[in-house]
Design a protein around this motif. Structure first.
Motif, PDB file in Angstrom:
ATOM      1  N   PRO A  27       7.833   3.138   0.242  1.00 57.18           N
ATOM      2  CA  PRO A  27       8.181   1.755   0.628  1.00 57.18           C
ATOM      3  C   PRO A  27       9.592   1.606   1.184  1.00 57.18           C
ATOM      4  CG  PRO A  27       7.876   1.961  -1.766  1.00 57.18           C
ATOM      5  CD  PRO A  27       7.433   3.257  -1.166  1.00 57.18           C
ATOM      6  N   TYR A  69       8.734   2.321   4.806  1.00 58.17           N
ATOM      7  CA  TYR A  69       7.642   1.596   5.468  1.00 58.17           C
ATOM      8  C   TYR A  69       7.358   0.218   4.871  1.00 58.17           C
ATOM      9  CZ  TYR A  69       6.980   6.427   6.994  1.00 58.17           C
ATOM     10  OH  TYR A  69       7.180   7.690   7.499  1.00 58.17           O
ATOM     11  N   GLY A  70       8.138  -0.183   3.849  1.00 61.17           N
ATOM     12  CA  GLY A  70       7.891  -1.483   3.226  1.00 61.17           C
ATOM     13  C   GLY A  70       6.577  -1.477   2.450  1.00 61.17           C
ATOM     14  N   THR A  71       6.042  -2.652   2.215  1.00 58.62           N
ATOM     15  CA  THR A  71       4.832  -2.752   1.387  1.00 58.62           C
ATOM     16  C   THR A  71       3.645  -3.316   2.178  1.00 58.62           C
ATOM     17  OG1 THR A  71       5.597  -4.894   0.617  1.00 58.62           O
ATOM     18  CG2 THR A  71       6.081  -3.023  -0.811  1.00 58.62           C
ATOM     19  N   GLY A 130       1.769   0.620   2.652  1.00 58.97           N
ATOM     20  CA  GLY A 130       1.575  -0.282   1.509  1.00 58.97           C
ATOM     21  C   GLY A 130       1.697   0.484   0.209  1.00 58.97           C
ATOM     22  N   LYS A 131       1.384   1.781   0.280  1.00 51.51           N
ATOM     23  CA  LYS A 131       1.466   2.627  -0.917  1.00 51.51           C
ATOM     24  C   LYS A 131       2.524   3.708  -0.758  1.00 51.51           C
ATOM     25  CE  LYS A 131      -3.460   2.332  -2.171  1.00 51.51           C
ATOM     26  NZ  LYS A 131      -4.230   2.182  -0.906  1.00 51.51           N
TER      27      LYS A 131
END
Ligand code: DQA
Length: 148
Positions: free
Chosen positions: A20, A23-25, A16-17
């Motif tokens: 991204p 791993y995307g958000t 999420g941090k």
């Protein structure tokens, strides 16, 4: 009811941090909540555990042995590529183990191409973002069905 333990390793609390592009958000809390919803649908209990401490992960795996969990889904993060200690801990389990990764580790740096868990995992899923976990949960439940 069968119990599936989902293990998240080092740095995965930062989904999420962190990075991204890879791993995307989506956050780890969102992933865990999607896993629990799918668990209900599949009729299994899902427990999720995250730690950044290798010894703590090792002890959670030992506990999984004494608790006789029915299956394990693990994303060990960078430990995947070098932790023989966690590999040996996982090898104690008789329950099926599915290894998952959010990113396609084979399309990334060379050190990510190898997994020390490869030999003891039932299978590996990578590259589907948060869906890798959901596919992993389906895979472990499927493995339990076929081993009946
Ligand atoms: C990861 C891939 C690993 O190489 C990396 O160290 C991670 C995350 C993934 O989910 O794509 O921390 O396991």
């Amino acid at each position: 009811m069968k119990k599936i333990l989902v293990l998240h390793g080092i740095n995965l609390n930062m989904f999420g941090k962190r990075d991204p592009k890879q791993y995307g958000t989506v956050t780890l809390a969102e992933i865990d909540s999607r896993l629990r919803v799918l668990g209900q649908e599949l009729g299994v209990e899902v427990e999720c555990f995250q730690t950044n401490h290798e010894g703590e992960m090792c002890e959670r795996i030992h506990r999984a042995f004494t608790e006789k969990v029915d299956g394990v889904v693990i994303n060990a993060g960078a430990w995947t590529h070098y932790s023989y200690g966690l590999r040996d801990a996982l090898a104690i389990l008789t329950a099926p183990i599915i290894e998952v990764h959010m990113s396609n580790v084979h399309a990334r740096e060379e050190f990510r191409h190898d997994s020390v868990f490869g030999q003891i995992a039932k299978g590996q899923i990578c590259g589907f973002g948060a869906d890798s976990y959901l596919l992993g949960l389906r895979a472990v439940v499927g493995a339990l069905e076929t081993s009946k």
